[in-house]
Design an enzyme around this catalytic site. Sequence first.
Site, PDB file in Angstrom:
ATOM      1  CE  LYS A  19       2.959 -72.551 -24.594  1.00  0.00           C
ATOM      2  NZ  LYS A  19       4.176 -72.067 -23.896  1.00  0.00           N
ATOM      3  CG  ASP A  42      -2.893 -73.964 -36.161  1.00  0.00           C
ATOM      4  OD1 ASP A  42      -2.470 -73.481 -35.088  1.00  0.00           O
ATOM      5  OD2 ASP A  42      -2.151 -74.522 -36.981  1.00  0.00           O
ATOM      6  NE  ARG A  97       2.272 -74.156 -19.034  1.00  0.00           N
ATOM      7  CZ  ARG A  97       2.329 -73.014 -19.726  1.00  0.00           C
ATOM      8  NH1 ARG A  97       3.463 -72.628 -20.274  1.00  0.00           N
ATOM      9  NH2 ARG A  97       1.257 -72.280 -19.880  1.00  0.00           N
ATOM     10  CG  ASP A 100       1.450 -62.196 -22.053  1.00  0.00           C
ATOM     11  OD1 ASP A 100       2.004 -61.116 -22.315  1.00  0.00           O
ATOM     12  OD2 ASP A 100       1.554 -63.202 -22.779  1.00  0.00           O
TER      13      ASP A 100
END
Length: 485
Positions: A102, A115, A168, A244
């Site tokens: 992430k 970005d 993660r 989500d």
Amino acid sequence: MNLEHIYTSTFPELALPAEPEVPAATTGHWINKDLAVELGLDAAWLASADGLRWLTGADEMTVALAYSGHQFGHLSPILGDGRAHLLGEVTTSEKRVDIHLKGSGLTPFSRPGSDGKAPLSAVWREAVIGEALHALGVPTSRALAVLQTGETVRRRSPLPEPAGILVRVADSHLRVGTFQYAHMNMGSDQRIELAGYALSRHYPQVNPGDNPALTLLQLVAERQAQLVAQWMGLGFVHGVLNTDNVSISGQAIDFGPCAFIDGFSHEAVYSSIDRGGRYAYRNQPGITQWNLARFAESLLDLIDSADPNRAVHLATDVLAHFEEIYQDARTRIFAAKLGVTVEDAAGASSERLVAFIDRTLDLLNEYTLDFTGFFRMLTDAPDQLVELLPASEVMEDWLADLAALRQDTGTAPDRAEGLMQTANPVYIPRNLHLEAALRAAEGGDTVPILRLLDAVRQPFTRRPDLEDLETAPARSRFFTSFCGT
């Protein structure tokens, strides 16, 4: 350890090739040694140059995951991983888990102007919260590593801040939004296969029967009901409960602008983008049920393709059952926090218990009492509670009624103490303590963040050298968190 790519190869429509952007200056800021051991990985090796290559997917077929999502009530048909990459899957002795980055750069799903990066502070926040939730017994994604990239980003202010990448680990990254996307973009045969995959991966002990889509809805609803009840029992506010961000596995995931409540309020909101309080503490159960309704909508034609009305009826029954499961879990969680057994509580006593739980939260709300501190004081020094309010008789009456409730439910004093000792933490990542530690980590000093991590990983064990972390600093009620995007 080799990474597998079963999800990617089985559902290529849901996983688009994407290569992480990992600067050469990237270093390991922190390795989660405990989690590494659970995964069968060598923490020392992960900290090496070869380990860093593995952690960042240098030699893997990495992908960005596709999903949709209702964000603050509005459907975005295409969301997907806009700043994240799935490296692959690792199989442990107990289950298969995802390794996921992430803040690792742009993907085909990145929004214009993005970005694809993340502030180091946001990465550390998710790492600390994940470890705290895990130690408190809450199913959650966790950080295997925090990496510092050597870059800077601008998020909270015009001033640049260090960038980082979160490595993660989650039981999977299947979301309600995954099934919403599949409903709009895949055929029924593929979606039936997706439901079967979710069942076999997350609920292998359950026979899916002749209606796997309905079985999946039932099981996800049960786990989400239990998860949100645990949040409520800890005073935890997720922050952005979009579809989500609702995991099919029942884990907490994507808790960016989250926080634990200090001074209690039913309406507690910490996310800077939740200006209307949609995801406030009080609203989390109802919003979770609403998200599950959106999940049900994505499965209706699979539940019964021939009779839409029957499909709606079956799904509605599941969603109605959510409330019962949630209320039962909430009652049991708060009963333990109050030192009351529920095994022997029935009929009128049970109704009294629910009413007393509501009364307790209303009391905390009226006087803005420290949520975690109140329940821990009840555990360790209940006589001191009368000092918290201007009118001591209010708390005296409350304590007397609690004593009567324990007596009526047959809860012996040692049993009450045992329940509370394991339900009421001493340490949580208190918001301003965490913020101060994050600012120090940005400046290169990781001592405060590691000290806080050490505390929240043993949340029920009081230590004299951590006394300052037990309470909230002044002005904590003005805290606001940011998602880091």
